[in-house]
Design an enzyme around this catalytic site. Structure first.
Site, PDB file in Angstrom:
ATOM      1  N   TYR A 153      -7.096 -34.746   9.873  1.00 49.30           N
ATOM      2  CA  TYR A 153      -7.627 -33.397   9.624  1.00 49.30           C
ATOM      3  C   TYR A 153      -9.095 -33.312  10.060  1.00 49.30           C
ATOM      4  O   TYR A 153      -9.488 -32.385  10.778  1.00 49.30           O
ATOM      5  CB  TYR A 153      -7.483 -33.059   8.132  1.00 49.30           C
ATOM      6  CG  TYR A 153      -8.227 -31.806   7.713  1.00 49.30           C
ATOM      7  CD1 TYR A 153      -7.776 -30.538   8.078  1.00 49.30           C
ATOM      8  CD2 TYR A 153      -9.396 -31.887   6.950  1.00 49.30           C
ATOM      9  CE1 TYR A 153      -8.469 -29.392   7.696  1.00 49.30           C
ATOM     10  CE2 TYR A 153     -10.090 -30.749   6.565  1.00 49.30           C
ATOM     11  CZ  TYR A 153      -9.625 -29.502   6.946  1.00 49.30           C
ATOM     12  OH  TYR A 153     -10.311 -28.369   6.572  1.00 49.30           O
ATOM     13  N   ILE A 170      -9.039 -28.666  -8.252  1.00 47.82           N
ATOM     14  CA  ILE A 170      -9.472 -27.771  -9.343  1.00 47.82           C
ATOM     15  C   ILE A 170      -8.319 -26.884  -9.801  1.00 47.82           C
ATOM     16  O   ILE A 170      -8.138 -26.629 -10.997  1.00 47.82           O
ATOM     17  CB  ILE A 170     -10.718 -26.953  -8.915  1.00 47.82           C
ATOM     18  CG1 ILE A 170     -11.913 -27.908  -8.803  1.00 47.82           C
ATOM     19  CG2 ILE A 170     -11.005 -25.804  -9.882  1.00 47.82           C
ATOM     20  CD1 ILE A 170     -13.238 -27.273  -8.404  1.00 47.82           C
TER      21      ILE A 170
HETATM   22  N1  LIG Z   1     -10.626 -24.816   0.963  1.00 48.64           N
HETATM   23  C1  LIG Z   1     -11.482 -25.789   1.261  1.00 48.64           C
HETATM   24  O1  LIG Z   1     -11.918 -26.559   0.393  1.00 48.64           O
HETATM   25  C2  LIG Z   1     -11.972 -25.963   2.681  1.00 48.64           C
HETATM   26  C3  LIG Z   1     -12.972 -26.919   2.915  1.00 48.64           C
HETATM   27  C4  LIG Z   1     -13.440 -27.092   4.214  1.00 48.64           C
HETATM   28  C5  LIG Z   1     -12.927 -26.314   5.242  1.00 48.64           C
HETATM   29  N2  LIG Z   1     -11.939 -25.422   4.994  1.00 48.64           N
HETATM   30  C6  LIG Z   1     -11.443 -24.630   6.126  1.00 48.64           C
HETATM   31  O2  LIG Z   1     -11.499 -23.267   5.759  1.00 48.64           O
HETATM   32  C7  LIG Z   1     -10.436 -22.541   6.393  1.00 48.64           C
HETATM   33  C8  LIG Z   1      -9.644 -21.773   5.333  1.00 48.64           C
HETATM   34  O3  LIG Z   1      -9.106 -22.715   4.411  1.00 48.64           O
HETATM   35  P1  LIG Z   1      -8.303 -22.264   3.115  1.00 48.64           P
HETATM   36  O4  LIG Z   1      -8.603 -23.241   2.040  1.00 48.64           O
HETATM   37  O5  LIG Z   1      -8.488 -20.816   2.884  1.00 48.64           O
HETATM   38  O6  LIG Z   1      -6.813 -22.566   3.607  1.00 48.64           O
HETATM   39  P2  LIG Z   1      -5.489 -21.673   3.508  1.00 48.64           P
HETATM   40  O7  LIG Z   1      -4.371 -22.600   3.868  1.00 48.64           O
HETATM   41  O8  LIG Z   1      -5.431 -20.969   2.203  1.00 48.64           O
HETATM   42  O9  LIG Z   1      -5.693 -20.602   4.654  1.00 48.64           O
HETATM   43  C9  LIG Z   1      -5.354 -20.839   5.998  1.00 48.64           C
HETATM   44  C10 LIG Z   1      -4.471 -19.691   6.473  1.00 48.64           C
HETATM   45  O10 LIG Z   1      -4.171 -19.921   7.856  1.00 48.64           O
HETATM   46  C11 LIG Z   1      -2.834 -19.539   8.088  1.00 48.64           C
HETATM   47  N3  LIG Z   1      -2.346 -20.254   9.257  1.00 48.64           N
HETATM   48  C12 LIG Z   1      -2.007 -21.564   9.357  1.00 48.64           C
HETATM   49  N4  LIG Z   1      -1.589 -21.837  10.606  1.00 48.64           N
HETATM   50  C13 LIG Z   1      -1.690 -20.687  11.314  1.00 48.64           C
HETATM   51  C14 LIG Z   1      -1.394 -20.337  12.656  1.00 48.64           C
HETATM   52  N5  LIG Z   1      -0.916 -21.244  13.522  1.00 48.64           N
HETATM   53  N6  LIG Z   1      -1.595 -19.057  13.059  1.00 48.64           N
HETATM   54  C15 LIG Z   1      -2.059 -18.124  12.175  1.00 48.64           C
HETATM   55  N7  LIG Z   1      -2.343 -18.401  10.892  1.00 48.64           N
HETATM   56  C16 LIG Z   1      -2.173 -19.665  10.467  1.00 48.64           C
HETATM   57  C17 LIG Z   1      -2.097 -19.931   6.824  1.00 48.64           C
HETATM   58  O11 LIG Z   1      -0.881 -19.216   6.673  1.00 48.64           O
HETATM   59  C18 LIG Z   1      -3.136 -19.613   5.747  1.00 48.64           C
HETATM   60  O12 LIG Z   1      -2.928 -18.307   5.229  1.00 48.64           O
HETATM   61  C19 LIG Z   1      -9.628 -23.579   7.167  1.00 48.64           C
HETATM   62  O13 LIG Z   1     -10.078 -23.577   8.496  1.00 48.64           O
HETATM   63  C20 LIG Z   1      -9.985 -24.892   6.485  1.00 48.64           C
HETATM   64  O14 LIG Z   1      -9.843 -25.980   7.376  1.00 48.64           O
HETATM   65  C21 LIG Z   1     -11.454 -25.221   3.745  1.00 48.64           C
END
Ligand SMILES: NC(=O)c1ccc[n+]([C@@H]2O[C@H](COP(=O)([O-])OP(=O)(O)OC[C@H]3O[C@@H](n4cnc5c(N)ncnc54)[C@H](O)[C@@H]3O)[C@@H](O)[C@H]2O)c1
Length: 312
Positions: free
Chosen positions: A150, A191
């Site tokens: 990742y 969490i």
């Molecule tokens: N939540 C965290 O702690 C965290 C930390 C660091 C980075 N991030 C980054 O933040 C962003 C959002 O994370 P999140 O926690 O909201 O995750 P999440 O999984 O809730 O949201 C990601 C969304 O992307 C959609 N998705 C996945 N593959 C797809 C595709 N091929 N085409 C279109 N849509 C697609 C999913 O259906 C989902 O709704 C991501 O890029 C993640 O890597 C999150």
């Protein structure tokens, strides 16, 4: 009114960005494929409040579909790129999917953006790009030695953003989020799992000895950084609360806040998890005038309140 595209807008962070953009009077297109990594019904619920808003449009589809992207980008000025296969552990079990969505998917998006009128891409990156700790807190010059597929895939996406700016002049910024939490958070995150167990007085399971530390960042602080980047910033920025706590302390705080009788139990540690994360957000303060505002104590209280209403 500015037209914005939020990829992955039905997910946790994306849905908060959309809510704030709509409140500010912007027009928002959400592109999401409702990936089954976690419940598509939950994602539907995340965006349900926006469906009647005349300034909101849902496009159900994949960021790897270039024809769809080309149509969807019509008139868009800012792209908030949240779509990803998130989750460190799943990437250890099946590394190809995060690569295809996070690296190839981002490349596909950037190529399509080149043929559009987009002014800037605000890319969601991650503290996972640091991985192996050489010193703490992480500043943006800390070496990148991701310890999970990742983390590698998110680093590739950042590099594509940088190279597209250098080669083709496409403006972008990559925000390295540090473990994000808050209402609507992903069900696979600690969490959420700990709070659910605490509310039912069920045991809270910690993988490993619980001495790994994390810099937990409240989602409102993350959203604010994204909005600032419409006007300011280029390159990479850490966006983290700047305070780390151990997973043991996190579990204890959640038990206390929820007045729970849960006990803490331990299970085998999981591969791919970084040992420690802690952000120095000095660069974001200097260049974006962004500062984290919500302490972990306040954030956990807010989350517990939201979760008990959500479950009842
Ligand atoms: N939540 C965290 O702690 C965290 C930390 C660091 C980075 N991030 C980054 O933040 C962003 C959002 O994370 P999140 O926690 O909201 O995750 P999440 O999984 O809730 O949201 C990601 C969304 O992307 C959609 N998705 C996945 N593959 C797809 C595709 N091929 N085409 C279109 N849509 C697609 C999913 O259906 C989902 O709704 C991501 O890029 C993640 O890597 C999150």
């Amino acid at each position: 009114m500015t037209k914005c595209l939020v990829t992955g807008g039905a997910g946790f962070i994306g849905s908060h960005i959309i809510e704030n953009l709509l409140n500010l009077g912007h027009e928002v297109v959400c592109l999401d494929n409702f990936d089954a990594y976690y419940s598509p019904q939950l994602k539907g619920k995340n965006i349900e409040p926006f469906m009647k808003n005349a300034h909101f449009k849902l496009v159900e589809g994949d960021i790897r579909d270039k024809a769809l992207l080309n149509q969807t980008l019509d008139g868009v000025e800012y792209v908030f790129h949240e779509a990803a296969q998130a989750g460190v552990r799943i990437s250890v079990e099946a590394p190809m999917k995060p690569h295809e969505i996070n690296a190839t998917g981002t490349l596909n998006l950037l190529e399509s953006v080149l043929d559009s009128d987009v002014r800037k891409v605000i890319n969601a990156s991650s503290s996972s790009v640091y991985g192996r700790v050489e010193y703490l807190p992480f500043d943006e010059d800390h070496p990148n030695q991701p310890v999970s597929p990742y983390g590698v895939s998110k680093l590739l996406a950042e590099h594509y953003c940088r190279v597209f700016e250098e080669l083709y002049g496409l403006k972008s910024v990559s925000l390295r989020y540090f473990t994000v939490y808050g209402p609507r958070m992903r069900p696979d995150l600690a969490i959420n799992i700990f709070t659910k167990a605490a509310l039912k007085n069920e045991p809270i399971t910690i993988f490993g000895d619980g001495e790994k530390t994390r810099d937990f960042t409240y989602v409102d602080d993350i959203v604010r950084a994204n909005l600032i980047c419409m006007e300011k910033g280029s390159g990479v920025y850490n966006i983290g609360a700047g305070n780390s706590i151990s997973i043991n302390d996190l579990a204890r705080k959640i038990i206390e806040i929820n007045e729970s009788k849960s006990e803490i139990v331990y299970s085998d540690s999981v591969k791919g998890d970084a040992e420690h994360t802690l952000a120095s957000s000095e660069k974001a303060l200097k260049e974006l005038a962004w500062n984290p505002e919500i302490t972990v104590e306040e954030g956990l209280e807010r989350y517990a309140k939201w979760m008990s209403n959500f479950q009842s």
